[in-house]
Design a protein around this motif. Structure first.
Motif, PDB file in Angstrom:
ATOM      1  N   GLY A  12       0.851  -1.179   0.000  1.00  0.00           N
ATOM      2  CA  GLY A  12       0.000   0.000   0.000  1.00  0.00           C
ATOM      3  C   GLY A  12       0.888   1.230   0.000  1.00  0.00           C
ATOM      4  O   GLY A  12       2.107   1.118   0.085  1.00  0.00           O
ATOM      5  N   ASP A  13       0.288   2.392  -0.117  1.00  0.00           N
ATOM      6  CA  ASP A  13       1.085   3.610  -0.125  1.00  0.00           C
ATOM      7  C   ASP A  13       0.282   4.755   0.469  1.00  0.00           C
ATOM      8  O   ASP A  13      -0.943   4.744   0.464  1.00  0.00           O
ATOM      9  N   LYS A  14       1.010   5.709   0.967  1.00  0.00           N
ATOM     10  CA  LYS A  14       0.426   6.953   1.471  1.00  0.00           C
ATOM     11  C   LYS A  14       1.506   8.003   1.301  1.00  0.00           C
ATOM     12  O   LYS A  14       2.545   7.955   1.975  1.00  0.00           O
ATOM     13  N   GLY A  15       1.298   8.912   0.378  1.00  0.00           N
ATOM     14  CA  GLY A  15       2.314   9.923   0.120  1.00  0.00           C
ATOM     15  C   GLY A  15       3.590   9.294  -0.387  1.00  0.00           C
ATOM     16  O   GLY A  15       3.582   8.523  -1.341  1.00  0.00           O
ATOM     17  N   ASN A  16       4.693   9.577   0.273  1.00  0.00           N
ATOM     18  CA  ASN A  16       5.995   9.055  -0.121  1.00  0.00           C
ATOM     19  C   ASN A  16       6.386   7.817   0.689  1.00  0.00           C
ATOM     20  O   ASN A  16       7.535   7.433   0.735  1.00  0.00           O
ATOM     21  N   THR A  17       5.416   7.200   1.347  1.00  0.00           N
ATOM     22  CA  THR A  17       5.675   6.049   2.207  1.00  0.00           C
ATOM     23  C   THR A  17       5.009   4.808   1.634  1.00  0.00           C
ATOM     24  O   THR A  17       3.833   4.827   1.287  1.00  0.00           O
ATOM     25  N   ALA A  70       9.620   4.645   4.668  1.00  0.00           N
ATOM     26  CA  ALA A  70       9.527   6.076   4.386  1.00  0.00           C
ATOM     27  C   ALA A  70      10.486   6.462   3.268  1.00  0.00           C
ATOM     28  O   ALA A  70      11.597   5.937   3.174  1.00  0.00           O
ATOM     29  N   GLY A  71      10.043   7.383   2.422  1.00  0.00           N
ATOM     30  CA  GLY A  71      10.905   7.923   1.373  1.00  0.00           C
ATOM     31  C   GLY A  71      11.159   6.991   0.216  1.00  0.00           C
ATOM     32  O   GLY A  71      12.109   7.186  -0.533  1.00  0.00           O
ATOM     33  N   ALA A  72      10.302   5.991   0.022  1.00  0.00           N
ATOM     34  CA  ALA A  72      10.565   4.959  -0.991  1.00  0.00           C
ATOM     35  C   ALA A  72       9.879   5.199  -2.326  1.00  0.00           C
ATOM     36  O   ALA A  72      10.110   4.460  -3.270  1.00  0.00           O
TER      37      ALA A  72
END
Length: 101
Positions: A12-17, A70-72
């Motif tokens: 899943g994703d949320k923003g840049n995470t 984070a940052g992925a």
């Protein structure tokens, strides 16, 4: 042996995470996954994405680990020029991890 031999995954994703779960096929494989699939090893496996932090959560009743990376995602879905801005393919990269000690 590869991680995919003993587990499957969801993302899943949320923003840049990115959020990647690793779920054991069999309950008896969960301790091995816990031992070998560490935050450090996930960080190394995804090093090409330059994640800033990997946090692992254990879900023993589900036989699963959940990794928050984070940052992925290259800035996130609306900012990334990556072919897979949502990071759905990251589970395949993670499942390619070697489990040989």
């Amino acid at each position: 042996m590869k991680l995919r031999d003993v587990a499957h995954s969801r993302t899943g994703d949320k923003g840049n995470t990115s959020n990647i779960s690793v779920i054991a096929y069999r309950a008896e494989d969960y301790p091995l996954i816990c031992k070998l699939v560490t935050e450090e090893r996930v960080q190394m496996q995804l090093a090409g994405l330059n994640p800033t932090r990997v946090t692992r959560y254990e879900l023993p009743k589900l036989g699963a680990l959940n990794f928050v990376i984070a940052g992925a995602l290259g800035g996130g879905v609306t900012r990334s020029l990556a072919l897979d801005a949502h990071g759905k393919a990251l589970s395949s990269i993670l499942l390619d991890m070697d489990l040989e000690p």
